[in-house]
Design an enzyme around this catalytic site. Structure first.
Site, PDB file in Angstrom:
ATOM      1  N   GLY A  36       0.965  -1.266  -0.189  1.00 39.64           N
ATOM      2  CA  GLY A  36      -0.025  -0.063   0.134  1.00 39.64           C
ATOM      3  C   GLY A  36       0.871   1.428   0.021  1.00 39.64           C
ATOM      4  N   HIS A  37       2.052   1.272   0.913  1.00 35.38           N
ATOM      5  CA  HIS A  37       2.701   2.318   0.841  1.00 35.38           C
ATOM      6  C   HIS A  37       3.631   2.555  -0.542  1.00 35.38           C
ATOM      7  CE1 HIS A  37       2.938   1.395   5.576  1.00 35.38           C
ATOM      8  NE2 HIS A  37       2.463   2.728   5.118  1.00 35.38           N
ATOM      9  N   LYS A 149      -7.547   2.675   2.785  1.00 37.54           N
ATOM     10  CA  LYS A 149      -7.741   1.777   4.030  1.00 37.54           C
ATOM     11  C   LYS A 149      -8.078   2.557   5.363  1.00 37.54           C
ATOM     12  CE  LYS A 149      -5.540  -0.127   6.988  1.00 37.54           C
ATOM     13  NZ  LYS A 149      -4.708  -0.630   7.939  1.00 37.54           N
ATOM     14  N   SER A 186       0.880  -2.615   8.190  1.00 37.98           N
ATOM     15  CA  SER A 186       1.945  -3.126   8.851  1.00 37.98           C
ATOM     16  C   SER A 186       1.604  -4.083   9.717  1.00 37.98           C
ATOM     17  CB  SER A 186       2.606  -1.783   9.167  1.00 37.98           C
ATOM     18  OG  SER A 186       2.950  -0.829   8.427  1.00 37.98           O
ATOM     19  N   ARG A 187       0.311  -3.912  10.139  1.00 32.01           N
ATOM     20  CA  ARG A 187       0.007  -4.743  11.346  1.00 32.01           C
ATOM     21  C   ARG A 187      -0.511  -6.381  11.400  1.00 32.01           C
ATOM     22  NH1 ARG A 187      -2.470   0.403  13.796  1.00 32.01           N
ATOM     23  NH2 ARG A 187      -1.345   0.653  15.419  1.00 32.01           N
TER      24      ARG A 187
END
Ligand code: PAF
Length: 281
Positions: A36-37, A149, A186-187
């Site tokens: 996503g980043h 998101k 990231s989680r």
């Protein structure tokens, strides 16, 4: 690629670039890059003469008992990925640089920041709005990129920009998903193999809401009930909320008459995951 740690140095570079009439794009992140980043960075690269990516795990947006200390970090990997994309500047200040001793001022966006995620995580959006305002003042971007998101975050930031007359355009880009539909985050690294396998049910429930709405269901309670039924089949998932809201105000809607945003939050083991989709009718 330059790595800048001081606000003053970042501002000097930004002033120089602006003086030449060039465009500055900013992708604010907390690091530990995922697809996503990278997608935000690639799109921002096309529109920016100077592309700045900030990496700062912002303590003020984590509540007591949340994962600030254990939030995944891997600066070396992030730097390699950013270099591959052609990022010009990584702005990665220390906590002391962003919140020096005696720091007092916060940005509070009111109701839009206290409902949904804001109700589950009191103070979260105050922390987000404050750090994003500070990043805007350090980087002076013309364009700032965020992912759909974190839908409520993007609404909060747009409201802050509007209310405080900030001269920056907010660009919100679609959620990037794994092949099975799980939103990249990231989680997601917190998920065990078993948890990872069931996590896509969250996206499946959003797609179910879309299907029901497209078939003519208009009662939000009925839609939410069907989603809950699907999610509750997975015993490892603790659903926190499902909401059907107006995408502009995030106010909950009883009857679906026009475009809506369906959002949810759930805990799976150590991971607290959020997801949403916007549905047109
Ligand atoms: O979305 C995030 O990663 C963070 O909330 C942000 C916008 C970088 C602010 O810390």
């Amino acid at each position: 690629m330059k790595i800048i740690k001081k606000i003053k140095e970042m501002q000097k570079i930004a002033d120089g670039v602006r003086m030449k009439g060039k465009i500055i794009g900013l992708v604010p992140t907390m690091g530990y890059f995922h697809k996503g980043h990278l997608s935000l960075m690639r799109q921002a690269r096309r529109k920016s003469d100077l592309l700045v990516v900030s990496i700062f795990v912002n303590p003020t947006q984590f509540g007591p008992g949340e994962d600030f200390k254990s939030y995944p970090r891997d600066l070396r990997r992030d730097l390699r990925l950013a270099r591959e994309i052609g990022v010009d500047v990584i702005f990665s200040p220390a906590v002391k640089e962003m919140y020096p001793k005696g720091f007092l001022t916060h940005v509070d966006v009111g109701e839009v920041g206290s409902i949904l995620e804001g109700a589950s995580r009191p103070g979260h959006f105050r922390g987000v709005a404050t750090i994003v305002a500070k990043l805007f003042n350090a980087v002076k971007p013309h364009l700032a990129y965020f992912g759909q998101k974190d839908f409520q975050q993007s609404v909060v930031i747009k409201k802050m920009v509007e209310d405080l007359d900030m001269d920056v355009e907010i660009v919100v880009l679609p959620t990037i998903r794994e092949k099975d539909g799980l939103a990249t985050s990231s989680r997601n690294v917190y998920l065990t193999k078993k948890e990872r396998k069931i996590a896509p049910v969250l996206y499946k429930s959003l797609k179910l809401a879309e299907k029901l709405i497209k078939e003519g269901e208009r009662d939000s309670r009925e839609i939410i009930r069907s989603m809950e039924e699907l999610i509750e089949k997975e015993k490892l998932i603790k659903l926190e909320y499902i909401a059907i809201t107006d995408p502009g105000t995030l106010k909950e809607i009883r009857r679906v008459k026009r475009e809506v945003n369906v959002s949810l939050a759930a805990k799976i083991g150590r991971a607290r995951l959020i997801d949403n989709i916007t549905i047109k009718i």
